[in-house]
Motif scaffolding. Sequence first.
Motif, PDB file in Angstrom:
ATOM      1  N   GLN A 195       0.852  -1.177   0.000  1.00  0.00           N
ATOM      2  CA  GLN A 195       0.000   0.000   0.000  1.00  0.00           C
ATOM      3  C   GLN A 195       0.894   1.235   0.000  1.00  0.00           C
ATOM      4  O   GLN A 195       1.996   1.201   0.532  1.00  0.00           O
ATOM      5  N   LYS A 246       1.435   4.910   1.370  1.00  0.00           N
ATOM      6  CA  LYS A 246       0.971   5.771   2.460  1.00  0.00           C
ATOM      7  C   LYS A 246       0.706   7.186   1.957  1.00  0.00           C
ATOM      8  O   LYS A 246      -0.351   7.763   2.200  1.00  0.00           O
ATOM      9  N   ILE A 280       5.923   3.733   0.246  1.00  0.00           N
ATOM     10  CA  ILE A 280       5.180   2.481   0.149  1.00  0.00           C
ATOM     11  C   ILE A 280       5.367   1.646   1.412  1.00  0.00           C
ATOM     12  O   ILE A 280       6.423   1.673   2.054  1.00  0.00           O
ATOM     13  N   TYR A 333      -1.162   0.897  -6.522  1.00  0.00           N
ATOM     14  CA  TYR A 333      -1.640   0.164  -5.354  1.00  0.00           C
ATOM     15  C   TYR A 333      -2.621   1.092  -4.629  1.00  0.00           C
ATOM     16  O   TYR A 333      -2.737   2.263  -4.972  1.00  0.00           O
ATOM     17  N   PRO A 334      -3.316   0.604  -3.611  1.00  0.00           N
ATOM     18  CA  PRO A 334      -4.134   1.538  -2.821  1.00  0.00           C
ATOM     19  C   PRO A 334      -3.287   2.670  -2.263  1.00  0.00           C
ATOM     20  O   PRO A 334      -2.168   2.451  -1.800  1.00  0.00           O
ATOM     21  N   GLU A 388      -3.289   5.897   0.413  1.00  0.00           N
ATOM     22  CA  GLU A 388      -3.991   6.543   1.521  1.00  0.00           C
ATOM     23  C   GLU A 388      -4.143   8.050   1.294  1.00  0.00           C
ATOM     24  O   GLU A 388      -5.206   8.618   1.531  1.00  0.00           O
ATOM     25  N   ASN A 429      -7.640   7.666   0.261  1.00  0.00           N
ATOM     26  CA  ASN A 429      -8.118   6.285   0.118  1.00  0.00           C
ATOM     27  C   ASN A 429      -8.492   5.968  -1.325  1.00  0.00           C
ATOM     28  O   ASN A 429      -9.608   5.563  -1.644  1.00  0.00           O
ATOM     29  N   THR A 443      -8.235   3.789  -4.689  1.00  0.00           N
ATOM     30  CA  THR A 443      -8.002   2.399  -5.073  1.00  0.00           C
ATOM     31  C   THR A 443      -7.378   2.345  -6.465  1.00  0.00           C
ATOM     32  O   THR A 443      -7.466   3.307  -7.237  1.00  0.00           O
TER      33      THR A 443
END
Length: 205
Positions: free
Chosen positions: A32, A34, A57, A138-139, A141, A180, A182
């Motif tokens: 993920q 950050k 990451i 990637y996801p 945040e 957030n 995706t």
Amino acid sequence: PAVWQYRVFVPVALATAGSAGQARATASTAPQIKTMAVSVIPEYDQPRVLVSYQGEIDGTLPMELSIRLPADAEISHACSLTQPDNGHVCESYTIDPDGESSLLKYQIVSPVFYVEYYYGSVSGAGQRNLDFTFWPPYPVESLQLWVHEPARASDFALSPGPGEVVEDKGSRQHGYTYTNVTPEQRQKVRTVLTKSGEKMAFLRF
């Protein structure tokens, strides 16, 4: 909200993110991101668009990073940033066509990564329509996307409109903030600007 980092602007938080990230980038789950900053500069030093990605990451290191880019992207840097001085560890990479885009792959050895590339073709006078798409690898945040307004252009407009505008070093930076995000949520920005001649539109620093 921004500092000069390598050749392009990134938020202050990312410039020092690596020292905290290196300790926690050992997660066994799927990677993920950050925090991530994307900078888009039309005609910075070439009649193309300069783009940079810098992110932190959370994942098991070393790892192969895969990032989708425009189909005509030409890579300048594919690196990891190491602490304490944000040293660049630039690796060999592969980039392969993938339909309307291309796929960049390279190995990162620290949590903070940096990618820089050119795409598109911007030449001649008159109105230009420059489309940019960011594909989250990637996801993510927290994502910040900055479009830099060329100092020598007129009738500058963005769609959708930015969330904030910052004056810095003779140019305006138009910012978007997302949370957030995706991998399925592409972020698209259309830039419209007009030039009166062949001279580069962007005021280099």
